[in-house]
Design a protein around this motif. Structure first.
Motif, mmCIF file in Angstrom:
data_model
loop_
_atom_site.group_PDB
_atom_site.id
_atom_site.type_symbol
_atom_site.label_atom_id
_atom_site.label_comp_id
_atom_site.label_asym_id
_atom_site.label_seq_id
_atom_site.Cartn_x
_atom_site.Cartn_y
_atom_site.Cartn_z
ATOM 1 N N GLU A 5 0.840 -1.209 0.000
ATOM 2 C CA GLU A 5 0.000 0.000 0.000
ATOM 3 C C GLU A 5 0.870 1.253 0.000
ATOM 4 O O GLU A 5 0.611 2.203 -0.738
ATOM 5 C CB GLU A 5 -0.933 -0.003 1.204
ATOM 6 C CG GLU A 5 -1.828 1.214 1.256
ATOM 7 C CD GLU A 5 -2.678 1.280 2.517
ATOM 8 O OE1 GLU A 5 -3.448 2.257 2.624
ATOM 9 O OE2 GLU A 5 -2.571 0.397 3.389
ATOM 10 N N THR A 9 0.784 4.015 -3.017
ATOM 11 C CA THR A 9 0.005 5.234 -2.712
ATOM 12 C C THR A 9 0.855 6.430 -2.326
ATOM 13 O O THR A 9 0.347 7.542 -2.243
ATOM 14 C CB THR A 9 -1.020 4.980 -1.589
ATOM 15 O OG1 THR A 9 -0.329 4.610 -0.389
ATOM 16 C CG2 THR A 9 -2.022 3.916 -1.990
ATOM 17 N N ARG A 10 2.145 6.238 -2.091
ATOM 18 C CA ARG A 10 3.027 7.335 -1.709
ATOM 19 C C ARG A 10 2.949 8.447 -2.741
ATOM 20 O O ARG A 10 2.884 8.218 -3.930
ATOM 21 C CB ARG A 10 4.470 6.824 -1.609
ATOM 22 C CG ARG A 10 5.435 7.899 -1.134
ATOM 23 C CD ARG A 10 6.742 7.925 -1.907
ATOM 24 N NE ARG A 10 6.642 8.228 -3.300
ATOM 25 C CZ ARG A 10 6.626 9.457 -3.830
ATOM 26 N NH1 ARG A 10 6.670 10.528 -3.070
ATOM 27 N NH2 ARG A 10 6.553 9.640 -5.122
ATOM 28 N N GLN A 11 2.929 9.664 -2.257
ATOM 29 C CA GLN A 11 2.915 10.808 -3.155
ATOM 30 C C GLN A 11 3.637 11.968 -2.488
ATOM 31 O O GLN A 11 3.866 11.954 -1.287
ATOM 32 C CB GLN A 11 1.486 11.208 -3.515
ATOM 33 C CG GLN A 11 0.672 11.680 -2.332
ATOM 34 C CD GLN A 11 -0.777 11.954 -2.701
ATOM 35 O OE1 GLN A 11 -1.332 11.305 -3.579
ATOM 36 N NE2 GLN A 11 -1.385 12.919 -2.056
ATOM 37 N N ASP A 13 3.616 15.858 -1.354
ATOM 38 C CA ASP A 13 2.684 16.928 -1.003
ATOM 39 C C ASP A 13 3.493 18.165 -0.669
ATOM 40 O O ASP A 13 4.343 18.139 0.220
ATOM 41 C CB ASP A 13 1.834 16.534 0.212
ATOM 42 C CG ASP A 13 0.842 15.438 -0.113
ATOM 43 O OD1 ASP A 13 0.067 15.611 -1.068
ATOM 44 O OD2 ASP A 13 0.842 14.411 0.589
ATOM 45 N N SER A 128 3.614 13.736 5.578
ATOM 46 C CA SER A 128 3.879 13.803 4.153
ATOM 47 C C SER A 128 5.128 14.630 3.928
ATOM 48 O O SER A 128 5.702 15.195 4.864
ATOM 49 C CB SER A 128 2.689 14.388 3.399
ATOM 50 O OG SER A 128 2.812 14.065 2.026
ATOM 51 N N CYS A 167 -5.637 15.316 -0.830
ATOM 52 C CA CYS A 167 -5.947 15.015 -2.230
ATOM 53 C C CYS A 167 -5.105 13.828 -2.658
ATOM 54 O O CYS A 167 -3.899 13.790 -2.453
ATOM 55 C CB CYS A 167 -5.690 16.222 -3.126
ATOM 56 S SG CYS A 167 -3.974 16.720 -3.236
ATOM 57 N N THR A 168 -5.777 12.861 -3.204
ATOM 58 C CA THR A 168 -5.077 11.702 -3.737
ATOM 59 C C THR A 168 -4.807 11.991 -5.196
ATOM 60 O O THR A 168 -5.719 12.280 -5.961
ATOM 61 C CB THR A 168 -5.932 10.434 -3.589
ATOM 62 O OG1 THR A 168 -6.245 10.267 -2.202
ATOM 63 C CG2 THR A 168 -5.190 9.224 -4.096
ATOM 64 N N LYS A 169 -3.568 11.955 -5.531
ATOM 65 C CA LYS A 169 -3.187 12.246 -6.913
ATOM 66 C C LYS A 169 -3.542 11.056 -7.805
ATOM 67 O O LYS A 169 -3.373 9.907 -7.404
ATOM 68 C CB LYS A 169 -1.705 12.568 -6.989
ATOM 69 C CG LYS A 169 -1.375 13.837 -6.236
ATOM 70 C CD LYS A 169 0.084 14.183 -6.294
ATOM 71 C CE LYS A 169 0.321 15.462 -5.492
ATOM 72 N NZ LYS A 169 1.718 15.798 -5.421
#
Length: 182
Positions: A5, A9-11, A13, A128, A167-169
């Motif tokens: 996961e 899912t890493r993004q 921010d 983040s 916000c999920t990119k």
């Protein structure tokens, strides 16, 4: 959060605020940085944690470097504000070491892996971050003011904190566009 996961899912921010990592979270982030591939066991990475008044000091270093190195006015004007974009920054440095089997690029890549590992450790703990470079990562004067050698590489500035916008990119890339078989 399990490892798969996290990886999927890493993004990054860039809208970060307080709180930043607490001491326990920071300790995990630090440990993650040290678990990266390291050819020859050179540990080609060093880190400078910047928070609280250190952010002002770093802003002053940026400002003085921009003036001394005759940067554009817009770079000078925003220099002091840059470290204020998150409650904590970690400056990742690759201090180059001559080695017959470990070229410079491998040492820098190892330090780069440490930045990603720290960002993932932060993300896994509900924080983040964003990894930034730019002019101030290349500035000879910034390196000098941080006590680094001119041959050392500032691999990046990892800004850490709590995301202010949830916000999920969207997924931008498809594996089939980047992988082929031989």
């Amino acid at each position: 959060m399990d490892a798969i996961e996290l990886l999927l899912t890493r993004q990054s921010d860039s809208n970060l605020s307080y709180p930043g990592p607490n001491p326990e979270q920071l300790e995990i982030i630090k440990k993650a940085a040290l678990k990266v591939p390291d050819h020859g066991g050179l540990t080609p990475f060093r880190f400078i944690v910047v928070e609280e008044q250190g952010r002002e000091k770093l802003g002053d270093i940026y400002y003085q470097a921009a003036i001394k190195e005759q940067q554009e006015q817009r770079v000078i004007d925003r220099a002091k504000a840059l470290p204020q974009r998150a409650p904590m920054l970690i400056i990742a440095v690759s201090p180059y070491q001559e080695h017959p089997k470990v070229p410079r690029i491998e040492q820098i890549q190892s330090a780069g892996c440490s930045v990603l590992a720290m960002q993932q450790a932060a993300f896994a703990q509900g924080l983040s971050g964003v990894w930034r470079t730019g002019y101030f990562a290349q500035s000879v004067e910034v390196k000098k003011q941080l006590g680094l050698d001119e041959k050392d590489e500032i691999v990046g500035y990892l800004y850490l904190g709590t995301p202010t916008v949830l916000c999920t990119k969207p997924v931008r890339h498809k594996p089939e566009d980047f992988f082929s078989s031989l």
